[in-house]
Design a protein around this motif. Structure first.
Motif, PDB file in Angstrom:
ATOM      1  N   ARG A  48       0.489  -1.384   0.319  1.00 37.43           N
ATOM      2  CA  ARG A  48      -0.131  -0.540   0.044  1.00 37.43           C
ATOM      3  C   ARG A  48       1.080   1.019  -0.199  1.00 37.43           C
ATOM      4  O   ARG A  48       0.658   2.177   0.632  1.00 37.43           O
ATOM      5  N   VAL A  49       2.124   1.281  -0.770  1.00 36.25           N
ATOM      6  CA  VAL A  49       2.385   2.457  -0.771  1.00 36.25           C
ATOM      7  C   VAL A  49       2.757   3.071  -2.416  1.00 36.25           C
ATOM      8  O   VAL A  49       3.374   1.937  -3.065  1.00 36.25           O
ATOM      9  N   ASP A  50       2.733   4.051  -2.360  1.00 38.23           N
ATOM     10  CA  ASP A  50       2.546   4.363  -3.968  1.00 38.23           C
ATOM     11  C   ASP A  50       4.411   4.243  -4.622  1.00 38.23           C
ATOM     12  O   ASP A  50       4.807   5.082  -4.379  1.00 38.23           O
ATOM     13  N   PRO A  51       4.102   3.509  -5.215  1.00 35.04           N
ATOM     14  CA  PRO A  51       5.580   3.458  -5.877  1.00 35.04           C
ATOM     15  C   PRO A  51       6.104   4.636  -6.805  1.00 35.04           C
ATOM     16  O   PRO A  51       7.415   5.067  -6.888  1.00 35.04           O
ATOM     17  N   ARG A  52       4.947   5.272  -6.970  1.00 38.93           N
ATOM     18  CA  ARG A  52       5.876   6.505  -7.896  1.00 38.93           C
ATOM     19  C   ARG A  52       6.036   7.654  -6.923  1.00 38.93           C
ATOM     20  O   ARG A  52       7.250   8.731  -6.809  1.00 38.93           O
ATOM     21  N   THR A  53       6.631   7.544  -4.904  1.00 36.90           N
ATOM     22  CA  THR A  53       7.123   8.842  -4.509  1.00 36.90           C
ATOM     23  C   THR A  53       8.512   7.421  -4.176  1.00 36.90           C
ATOM     24  O   THR A  53       8.806   7.895  -3.479  1.00 36.90           O
ATOM     25  N   LYS A  54       8.545   6.172  -5.113  1.00 34.30           N
ATOM     26  CA  LYS A  54      10.243   5.827  -4.339  1.00 34.30           C
ATOM     27  C   LYS A  54      11.091   5.834  -5.499  1.00 34.30           C
ATOM     28  O   LYS A  54      10.665   6.001  -6.502  1.00 34.30           O
ATOM     29  N   ILE A  64      19.405   4.128 -20.668  1.00 39.07           N
ATOM     30  CA  ILE A  64      18.177   3.347 -21.966  1.00 39.07           C
ATOM     31  C   ILE A  64      17.015   3.054 -22.007  1.00 39.07           C
ATOM     32  O   ILE A  64      15.186   3.112 -21.784  1.00 39.07           O
ATOM     33  N   GLU A  65      17.004   1.805 -22.172  1.00 38.34           N
ATOM     34  CA  GLU A  65      16.270   0.973 -21.787  1.00 38.34           C
ATOM     35  C   GLU A  65      15.684   1.151 -20.669  1.00 38.34           C
ATOM     36  O   GLU A  65      13.965   0.953 -20.638  1.00 38.34           O
ATOM     37  N   LEU A  66      15.772   0.848 -19.868  1.00 41.74           N
ATOM     38  CA  LEU A  66      15.265   0.733 -18.478  1.00 41.74           C
ATOM     39  C   LEU A  66      15.141   2.272 -17.965  1.00 41.74           C
ATOM     40  O   LEU A  66      13.655   2.031 -17.227  1.00 41.74           O
ATOM     41  N   TYR A  67      15.173   3.266 -18.470  1.00 45.16           N
ATOM     42  CA  TYR A  67      14.453   4.682 -17.853  1.00 45.16           C
ATOM     43  C   TYR A  67      13.177   4.678 -18.756  1.00 45.16           C
ATOM     44  O   TYR A  67      11.785   4.840 -18.765  1.00 45.16           O
ATOM     45  N   GLN A  68      12.742   4.035 -20.093  1.00 43.09           N
ATOM     46  CA  GLN A  68      11.532   3.526 -20.953  1.00 43.09           C
ATOM     47  C   GLN A  68      10.586   2.447 -20.485  1.00 43.09           C
ATOM     48  O   GLN A  68       9.427   3.343 -20.392  1.00 43.09           O
ATOM     49  N   GLN A  69      11.026   2.003 -19.499  1.00 44.81           N
ATOM     50  CA  GLN A  69      10.394   0.867 -19.141  1.00 44.81           C
ATOM     51  C   GLN A  69       9.475   1.578 -18.062  1.00 44.81           C
ATOM     52  O   GLN A  69       8.418   1.174 -17.760  1.00 44.81           O
ATOM     53  N   PHE A  70      10.645   2.694 -16.842  1.00 39.58           N
ATOM     54  CA  PHE A  70       9.989   2.310 -15.438  1.00 39.58           C
ATOM     55  C   PHE A  70       9.772   4.403 -15.235  1.00 39.58           C
ATOM     56  O   PHE A  70       8.948   3.753 -14.144  1.00 39.58           O
ATOM     57  N   ARG A  71       9.871   4.963 -16.425  1.00 38.92           N
ATOM     58  CA  ARG A  71       9.332   6.508 -16.510  1.00 38.92           C
ATOM     59  C   ARG A  71       7.741   6.572 -16.175  1.00 38.92           C
ATOM     60  O   ARG A  71       7.048   5.561 -16.873  1.00 38.92           O
ATOM     61  N   GLY A  72       7.572   7.637 -15.129  1.00 39.14           N
ATOM     62  CA  GLY A  72       7.049   7.426 -15.059  1.00 39.14           C
ATOM     63  C   GLY A  72       6.363   6.706 -14.091  1.00 39.14           C
ATOM     64  O   GLY A  72       4.691   6.915 -13.433  1.00 39.14           O
ATOM     65  N   ARG A  73       6.756   5.448 -13.991  1.00 39.51           N
ATOM     66  CA  ARG A  73       6.377   4.257 -12.869  1.00 39.51           C
ATOM     67  C   ARG A  73       6.353   4.541 -11.475  1.00 39.51           C
ATOM     68  O   ARG A  73       6.218   4.443  -9.905  1.00 39.51           O
ATOM     69  N   CYS A  74       7.764   5.324 -11.210  1.00 42.00           N
ATOM     70  CA  CYS A  74       8.121   5.468 -10.106  1.00 42.00           C
ATOM     71  C   CYS A  74       9.742   6.735  -9.961  1.00 42.00           C
ATOM     72  O   CYS A  74       9.905   6.960 -11.094  1.00 42.00           O
ATOM     73  N   GLN A  75      10.269   6.895  -9.059  1.00 39.96           N
ATOM     74  CA  GLN A  75      11.456   7.687  -9.348  1.00 39.96           C
ATOM     75  C   GLN A  75      12.879   7.211  -9.610  1.00 39.96           C
ATOM     76  O   GLN A  75      13.070   5.828  -9.582  1.00 39.96           O
ATOM     77  N   LEU A  76      13.830   7.648 -10.381  1.00 39.19           N
ATOM     78  CA  LEU A  76      14.413   6.642 -11.690  1.00 39.19           C
ATOM     79  C   LEU A  76      16.046   7.455 -11.335  1.00 39.19           C
ATOM     80  O   LEU A  76      16.273   8.615 -11.247  1.00 39.19           O
ATOM     81  N   ALA A  77      16.850   6.319 -11.061  1.00 33.50           N
ATOM     82  CA  ALA A  77      18.580   7.076 -10.679  1.00 33.50           C
ATOM     83  C   ALA A  77      19.338   6.319 -11.454  1.00 33.50           C
ATOM     84  O   ALA A  77      19.027   4.891 -10.776  1.00 33.50           O
ATOM     85  N   PHE A  78      20.496   6.405 -12.220  1.00 28.44           N
ATOM     86  CA  PHE A  78      21.070   5.262 -12.718  1.00 28.44           C
ATOM     87  C   PHE A  78      22.473   5.902 -12.297  1.00 28.44           C
ATOM     88  O   PHE A  78      23.058   7.045 -12.794  1.00 28.44           O
ATOM     89  N   GLY A  79      22.885   4.308 -11.761  1.00 24.83           N
ATOM     90  CA  GLY A  79      24.793   4.933 -11.587  1.00 24.83           C
ATOM     91  C   GLY A  79      25.741   4.226 -13.073  1.00 24.83           C
ATOM     92  O   GLY A  79      25.592   2.784 -12.637  1.00 24.83           O
ATOM     93  N   ILE A  80      26.513   5.249 -13.396  1.00 23.45           N
ATOM     94  CA  ILE A  80      27.199   4.007 -14.625  1.00 23.45           C
ATOM     95  C   ILE A  80      28.795   4.435 -14.577  1.00 23.45           C
ATOM     96  O   ILE A  80      28.828   4.950 -14.132  1.00 23.45           O
ATOM     97  N   GLY A  81      29.022   2.962 -14.092  1.00 24.21           N
ATOM     98  CA  GLY A  81      30.710   3.166 -13.173  1.00 24.21           C
ATOM     99  C   GLY A  81      31.295   2.402 -14.448  1.00 24.21           C
ATOM    100  O   GLY A  81      31.629   3.903 -15.012  1.00 24.21           O
ATOM    101  N   THR A  82      31.882   2.059 -14.459  1.00 25.64           N
ATOM    102  CA  THR A  82      33.710   0.844 -15.928  1.00 25.64           C
ATOM    103  C   THR A  82      33.065   1.597 -17.171  1.00 25.64           C
ATOM    104  O   THR A  82      33.700   2.018 -17.699  1.00 25.64           O
TER     105      THR A  82
END
Length: 400
Positions: A308-314, A328-346
């Motif tokens: 019972r937690v709104d995923p858009r707040t997480k 980009i693929e992950l962003y397109q699948q999940f955008r608008g459904r939650c907050q998103l962050a992406f950490g790119i390393g190597t």
């Protein structure tokens, strides 16, 4: 000298170190190094690595660095005072070449006094290796590849996609890391300033590197790493409750700040069993670091909904071996459904056309007891005691 500042490390080392100072100051630990690449000769460079570690151990925090840390809202004054007296001690670390070309790097000592070794030592191994094997680096190729990434990120419809630099530990070199960040700031804009004529903030959310954040005015990013949850296997009241104990200890330290939970120390199933309604509400989100990221994201969103937690707040943070196309693929699948962050390393800091080193330093003992992680990517598991791994699987009901 490869490392010139003790601030040249990931922020989560400081956030964990503060929790260790306040809650586990007497813990004793052991870390070990592993290179996942086959046939890489690191033994030939053991002497150079030792010299760089000796130089690392001569460093102290500068007044300007301490002032910067003191200005972070979640860093406490007594911890900064402790850092003002802190130095890494060479007696806690050994580097031993092996006949097969591999090296053993072993770190043994008080957790509070060894926790800052991992990131700079990995950066040292990388830079020593590449400066000896690629004496004339192809920076032109590296810049071309970086240009392609930036063009992909600036494509139509992606202006709200934001990435962060997580690449300190496996960077090609300190100088190349600095160039990559400066180009990203100039070309993408930062989350703190408008990135284009629409007024939408830029696409570089920040960096895990605390020194780079200070110098470039970026947001420093990070909360906890695997070692924190691993150590609680030995420090908590009982093994089955160690993950819950770790999250509760974190909440006691930060009182709702730095609220991103790491989900893959015991696998996703065990994480979801422990991450109940209380933690769903208390923590701001979770970080993915092994297993299929699309499946992980869908399971996290469903878990929030069931509780019972709104995923858009997480916030869901993805940080496992990301490339820009995968981001980009992950962003397109999940955008608008939650907050998103992406950490790119190597792929951000060591994409020069050469095979990057897949190297890690992981905690293997705490207070004389084996500790381990059982991630959703089996190759990422690291433990020297098979009996303990079997016991851990039994306790957390993890299939072998």
């Amino acid at each position: 000298m490869i490392i010139t500042s003790l601030l040249d490390t990931d922020l989560y080392k400081f956030t964990m170190m503060q929790a260790v100072l306040h809650q586990f100051p007497g813990a004793q630990v052991e870390y070990r190094f592993k290179c996942r690449n086959a046939g890489v000769d690191l033994a030939a460079h053991a002497s150079d690595i030792r010299e760089e570690i000796r130089a690392l151990c001569s460093l102290q925090f500068q007044d300007s660095e301490l002032a910067y840390l003191r200005g972070l809202r979640f860093i406490k004054s007594d911890f900064v005072d402790f850092l003002g007296l802190f130095r890494l001690n060479e007696k806690y670390i050994t580097v031993t070449p092996k006949p097969n070309g591999e090296i053993d790097i072993v770190i043994v000592g008080p957790w509070l006094h060894t926790i800052l070794f991992e990131i700079p030592v990995l950066a040292i191994v990388n830079e020593v290796y590449f400066r000896n094997t690629q004496k004339v680096p192809d920076f032109l190729e590296g810049r071309k590849r970086l240009d392609v990434k930036i063009s992909q990120l600036r494509a139509e419809g992606l202006s709200e996609l934001k990435i962060a630099d997580y690449g300190t530990r496996r960077r090609f070199s300190r100088a190349w890391h600095d160039e990559v960040l400066r180009v990203l700031v100039a070309r993408l804009g930062t989350a703190q300033s408008p990135g284009n004529s629409t007024g939408i903030p830029g696409q570089l959310a920040g960096t895990s590197n605390t020194l780079a954040a200070m110098r470039l005015g970026l947001t420093p990013l990070g909360t906890m790493a695997h070692e924190y949850l691993q150590a609680t296997q030995a420090l908590g009241p009982r093994l089955r409750d160690s993950q819950i104990f770790a999250f509760e200890s974190w909440a006691r330290e930060y009182r709702g700040d730095l609220g991103i939970a790491l989900s893959d120390v015991y696998g996703m199933g065990a994480f979801l069993r422990d991450f109940d309604l209380y933690f769903c509400k208390l923590f701001d989100g979770a970080r993915h670091d092994s297993g299929d990221p699309f499946d992980w994201g869908e399971r996290m969103l469903a878990h929030y909904t069931r509780n019972r937690v709104d995923p858009r707040t997480k916030t869901l943070i993805f940080s496992d071996g990301l490339t820009v196309p995968r981001t980009i693929e992950l962003y397109q699948q999940f955008r608008g459904r939650c907050q998103l962050a992406f950490g790119i390393g190597t792929n951000l800091t060591n994409d020069m056309g050469y095979e990057p080193l897949q190297i890690v330093i992981k905690m293997v003992h705490c207070n004389g007891q084996p500790v381990a992680k059982l991630s959703d990517t089996p190759s990422k598991n690291m433990c020297e005691d098979e009996k303990y791994l079997a016991y851990l699987r039994q306790v957390f009901d993890i299939p072998s």
